[in-house]
Motif scaffolding. Structure first.
Motif, PDB file in Angstrom:
ATOM      1  N   GLY A  91      28.519 -14.895   9.717  1.00 24.62           N
ATOM      2  CA  GLY A  91      27.201 -14.529   9.204  1.00 24.62           C
ATOM      3  C   GLY A  91      26.439 -15.705   8.646  1.00 24.62           C
ATOM      4  O   GLY A  91      25.232 -15.836   8.855  1.00 24.62           O
ATOM      5  N   THR A  92      27.152 -16.589   7.932  1.00 29.66           N
ATOM      6  CA  THR A  92      26.506 -17.765   7.345  1.00 29.66           C
ATOM      7  C   THR A  92      25.917 -18.657   8.435  1.00 29.66           C
ATOM      8  O   THR A  92      24.768 -19.102   8.351  1.00 29.66           O
ATOM      9  N   GLN A  93      26.706 -18.907   9.463  1.00 34.66           N
ATOM     10  CA  GLN A  93      26.252 -19.765  10.560  1.00 34.66           C
ATOM     11  C   GLN A  93      25.084 -19.133  11.313  1.00 34.66           C
ATOM     12  O   GLN A  93      24.092 -19.797  11.627  1.00 34.66           O
ATOM     13  N   ALA A  94      25.169 -17.832  11.596  1.00 28.98           N
ATOM     14  CA  ALA A  94      24.109 -17.148  12.333  1.00 28.98           C
ATOM     15  C   ALA A  94      22.802 -17.130  11.532  1.00 28.98           C
ATOM     16  O   ALA A  94      21.719 -17.366  12.085  1.00 28.98           O
ATOM     17  N   PHE A  95      22.918 -16.859  10.232  1.00 26.16           N
ATOM     18  CA  PHE A  95      21.725 -16.830   9.388  1.00 26.16           C
ATOM     19  C   PHE A  95      21.084 -18.212   9.302  1.00 26.16           C
ATOM     20  O   PHE A  95      19.859 -18.355   9.374  1.00 26.16           O
ATOM     21  N   PRO A 253      39.248 -19.310   9.574  1.00 28.26           N
ATOM     22  CA  PRO A 253      38.683 -19.144  10.917  1.00 28.26           C
ATOM     23  C   PRO A 253      37.266 -18.580  10.844  1.00 28.26           C
ATOM     24  O   PRO A 253      36.937 -17.824   9.927  1.00 28.26           O
ATOM     25  N   THR A 254      36.437 -18.947  11.813  1.00 30.27           N
ATOM     26  CA  THR A 254      35.063 -18.465  11.876  1.00 30.27           C
ATOM     27  C   THR A 254      34.832 -17.776  13.212  1.00 30.27           C
ATOM     28  O   THR A 254      35.132 -18.337  14.271  1.00 30.27           O
ATOM     29  N   SER A 255      34.286 -16.584  13.173  1.00 34.12           N
ATOM     30  CA  SER A 255      34.029 -15.823  14.390  1.00 34.12           C
ATOM     31  C   SER A 255      32.850 -16.415  15.163  1.00 34.12           C
ATOM     32  O   SER A 255      31.877 -16.875  14.571  1.00 34.12           O
ATOM     33  N   SER A 256      32.933 -16.383  16.465  1.00 33.55           N
ATOM     34  CA  SER A 256      31.818 -16.820  17.308  1.00 33.55           C
ATOM     35  C   SER A 256      30.900 -15.653  17.649  1.00 33.55           C
ATOM     36  O   SER A 256      29.932 -15.820  18.400  1.00 33.55           O
ATOM     37  N   ASP A 262      25.566  -9.927   9.355  1.00 34.80           N
ATOM     38  CA  ASP A 262      26.840 -10.148   8.673  1.00 34.80           C
ATOM     39  C   ASP A 262      26.666 -10.883   7.349  1.00 34.80           C
ATOM     40  O   ASP A 262      27.571 -10.870   6.509  1.00 34.80           O
ATOM     41  N   LEU A 263      25.524 -11.523   7.147  1.00 35.80           N
ATOM     42  CA  LEU A 263      25.199 -12.098   5.839  1.00 35.80           C
ATOM     43  C   LEU A 263      24.201 -11.230   5.099  1.00 35.80           C
ATOM     44  O   LEU A 263      24.362 -10.979   3.895  1.00 35.80           O
ATOM     45  N   ILE A 264      23.173 -10.761   5.809  1.00 38.24           N
ATOM     46  CA  ILE A 264      22.097 -10.018   5.158  1.00 38.24           C
ATOM     47  C   ILE A 264      22.608  -8.722   4.538  1.00 38.24           C
ATOM     48  O   ILE A 264      22.271  -8.387   3.393  1.00 38.24           O
ATOM     49  N   SER A 327      36.715 -10.500  17.394  1.00 34.42           N
ATOM     50  CA  SER A 327      37.085 -11.833  16.921  1.00 34.42           C
ATOM     51  C   SER A 327      38.588 -12.062  16.892  1.00 34.42           C
ATOM     52  O   SER A 327      39.037 -13.164  16.567  1.00 34.42           O
ATOM     53  N   HIS A 328      39.362 -11.022  17.190  1.00 32.49           N
ATOM     54  CA  HIS A 328      40.831 -11.113  17.198  1.00 32.49           C
ATOM     55  C   HIS A 328      41.392 -11.493  15.829  1.00 32.49           C
ATOM     56  O   HIS A 328      42.387 -12.209  15.729  1.00 32.49           O
ATOM     57  N   PHE A 329      40.712 -11.012  14.766  1.00 25.57           N
ATOM     58  CA  PHE A 329      41.255 -11.227  13.433  1.00 25.57           C
ATOM     59  C   PHE A 329      42.450 -10.300  13.217  1.00 25.57           C
ATOM     60  O   PHE A 329      42.444  -9.148  13.635  1.00 25.57           O
ATOM     61  N   LYS A 330      43.452 -10.822  12.519  1.00 22.76           N
ATOM     62  CA  LYS A 330      44.622 -10.026  12.171  1.00 22.76           C
ATOM     63  C   LYS A 330      44.679  -9.875  10.652  1.00 22.76           C
ATOM     64  O   LYS A 330      43.909 -10.491   9.925  1.00 22.76           O
ATOM     65  N   MET A 331      45.616  -9.049  10.194  1.00 19.62           N
ATOM     66  CA  MET A 331      45.709  -8.784   8.754  1.00 19.62           C
ATOM     67  C   MET A 331      45.978 -10.050   7.960  1.00 19.62           C
ATOM     68  O   MET A 331      45.557 -10.171   6.813  1.00 19.62           O
ATOM     69  N   ARG A 332      46.690 -11.003   8.567  1.00 21.18           N
ATOM     70  CA  ARG A 332      46.964 -12.234   7.816  1.00 21.18           C
ATOM     71  C   ARG A 332      45.667 -13.001   7.533  1.00 21.18           C
ATOM     72  O   ARG A 332      45.556 -13.665   6.502  1.00 21.18           O
TER      73      ARG A 332
END
Length: 528
Positions: A91-95, A253-256, A262-264, A327-332
């Motif tokens: 979100g930070t990058q997109a904003f 990690p940062t999602s593409s 995601d920020l707003i 984004s293939h994020f996992k619980m870790r």
């Protein structure tokens, strides 16, 4: 040593060490020990018992949890977690990429941050911790140092809140003004109207905002701020190298697949929920029979920040898990975000605890009472009284790290001075107290607003203090000229004209050094 000249030594020792050694916790620790020793006349056992009592009161006071402090600390940790997840979701990058296409210049990024600071006037803590979060993606893209961002945020938090009647500050100040008016049998004006009349007399507010505007438009810096800005322009590193190295050790990690929402959405939920809870906590206290001012006066801001933070975190976690499949994020990664986000706020967490502890002990020392008594007993020319009140209020707030405490100490004294000399000076003197206290709070390294401004912008605390100080002193100098003019002419308009003319002179006296090669490199980087 209590309420004597010696009571000045511990706070000045702590502040001096902070500025000289750049080791905040060590310096505050020395100040804490020195304060306790002075209060207890160097009896070691009693001194360390007092330190423990002051430390414990940060969390536990009068037989119950000190909810104000605990809720603020929890909110700080939650803000760190929120920031981490917004970054992980992209979100930070997109904003930043979206806003940089609309805010095309460094001056525009400065002015955007200033505008955000002015409109978020409900509470200084809320302002300090949220405006930086919104502005960081844009200021980073334009290679504006975090020190500059922290300065703009700090200059639009307390200085704006102190002239906003519908705010936590306005409600508190109006209550104190009402006490002063009642004490001196002033019946031809209400406390609320007195506050409104005092707004144009608060010269430090207009000077501080004016200096931010001048610096933003002229794109000229001086003092240590210039070093930070030149580094940011030249290298793109908006924080000191040591901060960058520390951050790189814990890269999340940062999602593409990040979107602006995601920020707003998390920030908007934080803002709306906090304002809603401020209204709700105040409304329940007045049983629905009070005015909007009464509601804001009775609101529990710390509880509202906590509940607003929890609400925003829940929404952020939902957005995170919703995006995790893409984004293939996992619980870790989730637990890493919580851990690293909270860990990022530990330095601010500890500084706040130490600052509150030393503030408690400085209260035991009676530093503020001593300086207030000096003002009351001084025999000075009527024309100099507003200027002297402004300076003394600034010194008290700088030494104690609290503008609200300075208000409580000096507003009644300023009222007594006006009643004993010239009652027409009442509102100008009360305004000088407000202005001076905000100035001192703005500069003080042990002020919670200063600490939270550096926290909200992820700026090293001492970098923020040392880079901001020259700008705050310039603003104070301009405000001081305004109070001298007010005292000599008894005209608020004359004082405002002096402030305005001083800002115009500052604008035309600043010369921009040729940094075209830095600017071109920046533009090329953004374009790519």
């Amino acid at each position: 040593m209590v309420q004597t000249f010696w009571s000045l030594i511990p706070p000045l020792l702590a502040i001096g060490m902070v500025l000289l050694t750049r080791r905040v916790l060590l310096s505050l620790g020395v100040g804490i020990v020195a304060s306790a020793l002075f209060v207890k006349s160097f009896h070691l056992t009693d001194s360390f018992s007092l330190i423990w009592s002051a430390f414990r009161s940060v969390f536990w006071e009068e037989g119950s949890v000190n909810t104000w402090n605990v809720f603020i600390l929890l909110f700080v940790l939650m803000l760190g977690i929120l920031t981490a997840f917004v970054g992980m979701m992209g979100g930070t990058q997109a904003f930043g990429e979206w806003m940089v296409k609309r805010v095309k210049t460094r001056a525009g990024a400065h002015l955007m941050t200033m505008f955000l600071g002015v409109i978020v006037f409900i509470d200084d803590y809320f302002n300090s911790l949220t405006v930086g979060q919104i502005a960081k993606p844009v200021t980073d893209k334009h290679r504006i140092s975090r020190a500059k961002l922290a300065y703009i945020v700090d200059s639009t938090s307390a200085p704006v809140c102190v002239v906003a009647p519908i705010s936590s500050w306005g409600a508190y100040i109006i209550g104190l003004i009402g006490f002063v008016l009642t004490t001196h049998a002033v019946t031809d004006i209400t406390a609320f109207m007195a506050f409104i009349y005092m707004i144009p007399m608060n010269f430090y507010v207009w000077a501080a905002l004016g200096v931010v505007l001048v610096i933003s438009l002229r794109q000229v810096d001086f003092g240590s701020m210039k070093v930070h800005e030149e580094q940011a322009l030249r290298t793109g590193e908006v924080k000191r190298a040591v901060d960058q190295q520390t951050k790189s050790k814990h890269m999340l990690p940062t999602s593409s697949f990040g979107r602006i929402s995601d920020l707003i959405v998390p920030i908007a939920v934080l803002f709306i929920a906090t304002i809603g809870f401020i209204y709700w906590t105040g409304y329940t206290e007045v049983d629905g029979n009070g005015t909007l001012m009464d509601i804001f006066g009775e609101a529990d801001v710390a509880k509202s920040l906590l509940f607003g933070g929890i609400t925003s975190l829940v929404v952020t976690f939902i957005l995170f898990f919703k995006q995790s499949k893409q984004s293939h994020f996992k619980m870790r990664e989730f637990f890493s975000g919580v851990k690293e986000g909270a860990k990022s706020m530990i330095p601010a967490f500890l500084i706040l605890i130490f600052a509150w502890t030393i503030a408690d002990l400085i209260g035991e020392l009676g530093t503020g009472e001593y300086l207030a008594a000096v003002v009351k007993q001084s025999n000075i020319s009527f024309s100099l009284i507003p200027f002297v009140i402004f300076i003394i209020a600034g010194f008290i707030a700088f030494s104690t790290g609290t503008s609200w405490g300075s208000f409580a100490l000096l507003l009644p004294i300023a009222g007594s001075i006006a009643a004993a000399t010239d009652i027409s000076l009442l509102l100008p003197l009360l305004s000088a107290v407000l202005a001076g206290a905000v100035f001192g709070d703005h500069c003080s390294p042990i002020s919670d607003t200063t600490i939270l401004s550096s926290t909200g912008t992820e700026c090293d605390h001492i970098d923020h203090v040392t880079t901001q100080l020259p700008y705050a002193l310039v603003s104070a100098g301009i405000a001081g000229l305004g109070y001298l003019a007010l005292g000599l002419t008894s005209s608020v308009l004359t004082g405002l004209i002096v402030v305005l003319v001083s800002l115009i002179i500052l604008f035309f006296s600043l010369r921009k050094k040729n940094n075209s090669h830095f600017e071109q490199e920046k533009e090329d980087t953004i374009a790519n």
